[in-house]
Design an enzyme around this catalytic site. Structure first.
Site: not given
Length: 439
Positions: A144, A239, A267
């Site tokens: 994702y 990613d 994050k």
């Protein structure tokens, strides 16, 4: 466990928020429950509006490697807020944080801050297409990369949780430019390149998959991707929104010894505040406006509060912290496996550094296909049993558990005891016992 106030709030939310939440997995639908509304958090614990307290293993989905509201971070944010919450102009903080990111990840010769991981991945793919003059990308089934149209093709995480491998609203033309390969399967990537010669701009990958549950790369997988991309003139995009600064201070690219062309971050570089970033080779990043023709902008990019939180978080990443987290995760993984073994429940526990996922399956989990053999109804029963015992795991089988420096051995041991009881609840209703358990 009383949930009266959370239930009342959820009823109100359903009247004004789509599905009652602002992000799908929070709705708890995959675990047959209603969401709890959190009023405060500290260290490794969260408290809901009904006064229930939990040991938290969601940790805001990863960024809180130092725990909830650490004193030093709160102090730094208070001081920053007093100087202004948003400038819409350059500040010294973004230069300082960018330099720190480059120091930790030398592959990011230039860095552009954005406000989310989705912005980062979307912008990196646009840059890859501009740099190569090609339109197609390769992603991996179950990985994702945010909710941009290009990525919602057999996506993981929230989409996987709700059983929707693609999203309505994504055009057929967009989907056609996204090729889907199998994670940990270099042959599938090779077939994509062979069938689309001269058309693939980039391969984007979670170097450690985290959105079909935690799935580490097989030996040689990331190196193989690097070689294929170089051979075919495509860019390799890591990613590391989840794994950046979680796997190590230098990310997965440091532990694997693989240098991507572009890297997407999020994050932890926001320390719990909304932030993302992308960066990479200077010749590529210098194509971004205003240095070059590839347009991307954002009013809150480089926000002083997010930059402050990121600096505090990255500056407090120490080797001792990573060693502690690895030991704590290994203890929790072994304990979960033991609990399943005692109840004779099939379980596979994948663990990398401070992240792990217990999969309710008797097969080793190495890709999307094996992840989806998991018994999601058993995970739902397990989740509800853990919640009743004061443990807050992710409300989905296909998500990562995160530990932080605020978690203690006592927290982990309490979690293992709760797991033993929850596993017994799973075994009893089924009237049968499984024998295959691995950690």
């Amino acid at each position: 466990m009383k949930t009266t106030r959370s239930s009342r709030l959820f009823s109100q939310a359903l009247d004004i928020l789509p599905g009652g939440v602002d992000s799908p997995v929070r709705a708890f639908r995959a675990v047959g429950a209603s969401p709890l509304f959190i009023r405060r958090a500290s260290g490794a614990h969260i408290d809901d509006v009904d006064g229930n307290r939990f040991i938290d293993y969601v940790m805001s989905w990863g960024p809180l490697i130092h725990g909830h509201a650490p004193r030093g971070l709160v102090k730094a944010l208070n001081a920053a807020a007093a100087r202004g919450t948003s400038f819409g102009a350059p500040s010294p903080l973004e230069v300082e944080l960018a330099a720190r990111v480059r120091q930790l990840m030398p592959a990011l010769e230039r860095v552009r801050f954005v406000s989310s991981g989705t912005e980062a991945t979307m912008s990196a793919v646009r840059l890859a297409r501009a740099a190569t003059g090609r339109e197609r990308i390769v992603k991996f089934e179950g990985c994702y990369h945010g909710h941009a149209d290009s990525f919602l093709v057999k996506a993981g995480s929230g989409a996987l949780t709700l059983g929707t491998p693609t999203s309505p609203g994504v055009t057929r033309a967009t989907a056609a430019d996204t090729l889907v390969a199998s994670y940990n399967d270099l042959d599938s990537v090779g077939r994509a390149f062979d069938a689309n010669r001269g058309q693939i701009s980039a391969v984007i990958v979670e170097p450690i998959a985290g959105n079909m549950g935690v799935v580490p790369p097989c030996q040689g997988f990331l190196h193989g991707l690097r070689e294929m991309c170089s051979a075919h003139g495509a860019l390799l995009i890591f990613d590391e929104v989840i794994t950046g600064f979680r796997a190590s201070a230098g990310g997965t690219q440091a532990t694997a010894g693989v240098r991507p062309d572009l890297t997407c971050l999020g994050k932890i570089i926001g320390g719990g505040l909304p932030v993302g970033a992308y960066g990479g080779r200077a010749d590529l990043m210098d194509m971004i406006s205003p240095a070059g023709p590839v347009y991307q902008a954002g009013t809150l990019s480089g926000n002083p509060l997010a930059m402050t939180a990121g600096l505090w978080s990255l500056n407090n990443l120490k080797p001792k912290l990573y060693a502690y987290l690895a030991a704590l995760s290994a203890r929790l993984a072994a304990g979960l496996a033991d609990a399943a073994r005692a109840a004779r429940i099939s379980l596979q526990v994948n663990v990398v550094g401070s992240v792990l996922t217990p999969f309710f399956t008797d097969r080793p989990v190495r890709d999307y296909a094996s992840a989806t053999t998991s018994d999601t109804s058993r995970y739902a029963t397990f989740f509800r049993g853990m919640l009743r015992r004061g443990i807050y795991p992710p409300p989905s089988q296909f998500e990562a558990w995160f530990l932080s420096g605020a978690h203690t051995i006592r927290d982990v041991d309490a979690t293992i005891r709760a797991a033993h009881a929850a596993m017994k609840e799973i075994a009893a209703p089924h009237g049968r016992q499984d024998r295959s358990v691995a950690g």
